[in-house]
Design an enzyme around this catalytic site. Sequence first.
Site, PDB file in Angstrom:
ATOM      1  N   LYS A  30       0.840  -1.201   0.000  1.00 28.03           N
ATOM      2  CA  LYS A  30       0.000   0.000   0.000  1.00 28.03           C
ATOM      3  C   LYS A  30       0.875   1.252   0.000  1.00 28.03           C
ATOM      4  O   LYS A  30       0.593   2.230  -0.701  1.00 28.03           O
ATOM      5  CB  LYS A  30      -0.938  -0.011   1.223  1.00 28.03           C
ATOM      6  CG  LYS A  30      -2.030  -1.056   1.108  1.00 28.03           C
ATOM      7  CD  LYS A  30      -2.786  -1.271   2.411  1.00 28.03           C
ATOM      8  CE  LYS A  30      -3.781  -2.413   2.264  1.00 28.03           C
ATOM      9  NZ  LYS A  30      -4.476  -2.760   3.525  1.00 28.03           N
ATOM     10  N   ASP A  44     -10.636   3.484   4.592  1.00 29.65           N
ATOM     11  CA  ASP A  44     -10.985   2.063   4.475  1.00 29.65           C
ATOM     12  C   ASP A  44     -12.498   1.856   4.475  1.00 29.65           C
ATOM     13  O   ASP A  44     -12.975   0.773   4.164  1.00 29.65           O
ATOM     14  CB  ASP A  44     -10.373   1.273   5.641  1.00 29.65           C
ATOM     15  CG  ASP A  44      -9.163   0.452   5.206  1.00 29.65           C
ATOM     16  OD1 ASP A  44      -9.017   0.216   3.994  1.00 29.65           O
ATOM     17  OD2 ASP A  44      -8.376   0.061   6.084  1.00 29.65           O
ATOM     18  N   GLN A  64      -4.054  -1.283   9.784  1.00 38.15           N
ATOM     19  CA  GLN A  64      -4.037  -2.606   9.160  1.00 38.15           C
ATOM     20  C   GLN A  64      -4.609  -3.647  10.132  1.00 38.15           C
ATOM     21  O   GLN A  64      -4.175  -3.739  11.278  1.00 38.15           O
ATOM     22  CB  GLN A  64      -2.591  -2.970   8.762  1.00 38.15           C
ATOM     23  CG  GLN A  64      -2.452  -4.290   8.032  1.00 38.15           C
ATOM     24  CD  GLN A  64      -3.120  -4.284   6.657  1.00 38.15           C
ATOM     25  OE1 GLN A  64      -3.061  -3.323   5.910  1.00 38.15           O
ATOM     26  NE2 GLN A  64      -3.789  -5.393   6.325  1.00 38.15           N
TER      27      GLN A  64
END
Length: 295
Positions: free
Chosen positions: A53, A120, A97
Site C-alpha cells: 500500500k 478504508d 491494518q
Amino acid sequence: MSAQLIDGKAIAADVRRSVGERVAELKESGIQPCLAVMLVGENPASRVYVGMKQRAADEVGIRTVDERLSPDTSQEDILAILEDWNADPGVHGILVQLPLPDQIDERTVMERIRPEKDVDGFHPINVGRMTSGDPDAFRPCTPAGVQVMLEHIGYDPSGRHAVIVGRSNIVGRPMAAILSQKGPYANATVTMAHSRTADLGAITRQAELLIVAVGRPESVTADMVSEGTVVVDVGVNRVDDPSRPKGYRLVGDVAFDEVAEKASWITPVPGGVGPMTIAMLLSNTATAAARLGGA
Ligand code: NDP
C-alpha cells in the site's frame, strides 16, 4: 478455458493513473495528499500488505507516514496516535491494518478514526451512510473495487441475480449493500450466503453474478456454477507447493481451471481483486484530500 479473464492488474492500473492525475491537480493547488498507516505487531501478511500500500501510494504521489508498533502496544497508545492523526491537517487518510493483536478492541479503534479520514470505509458512520445509499460515503475498498471491475468489463448487474458467498464486514456485507443499491452498476437482486447456508450449491447455481469471499481454497467447484456466470473470486489463500521457490502458491476460493470452463468472465488469483483493493484505497485517499484540503 472458455471464460474471458477480468484483468484486475490492468483495471487497477487505469484507476491508479486517474488517481495520479487527481493527486497532481491537488498538489498544484497546494495540497499534498497524505495517508497515515498503522501496523501493530509482526503478522507477515500484514507487513507485506502495508508495504504494498505504501509503495502504491508513493507511485501516485501520495505521501505516507507510518507507525509500526510492537505487538504489546496498549490500546491507549494506539488511540492517542489516532487522535494526533485526526487533528493533523497534513493527514487526509488513516489506515489501521487489520487484524489487531488480541488485547486491542478492533471496534473501539475503528470508531476512533475521524470519519472524514476513514479511507478504508469501516467507520460505522461511513457504513451507515453507504448502506442508506449516500454516494459520498467512503466505501470499503475491496467491494468498491469489484464494482469498478464490473463497470470496466461492461457488465451491468441491474436486474441480475447476484449471489455473494461470505458475510464479513469488510467484503461480503458491504458488497451486498453496494450491489443492491439504486444506482449505476448496481440494482441487482442479491442473495448473501454464509457458513450456515443449507445446500450452498443450489444457491450458487442460481447466480448470474457470483462473488466469493470465504477464505477456503478452491472450495467453489464447477458443479456449483451455471454456464455463463460472471465469477469474481475475492479469496486469497496460501497452499503448499514444493515446486515453487517459496514453497507455496496463492489460490482463490474458486477452483479456477474447472470454473473457467463454464463462466463467461472470471477473475484470476493473483491479479484479480487484490490490485483493485489497493487502487481504491488510493482513490479514497485522493477524495479525502480533495474534501479536507489543508483543514
Ligand atoms: P472472513 O473469514 O471474515 O469471512 C468469511 C465468510 O465466509 C464468513 O461470512 C463465513 O461465514 C463464510 N464461510 C466460511 N466457510 C463457509 C462455507 N463452507 N460455506 C459458505 N460460507 C462460508 O473473511 P473475509 O471476508 O475477510 O475474507 C474472505 C477471503 O477474501 C479471504 O481469503 C481473504 O484473504 C480474502 N480477502 C481478499 C482481499 C483482496 O483484496 N483480494 C481483501 C479482503 C479479503 P460465517 O459468517 O457464517 O462464519
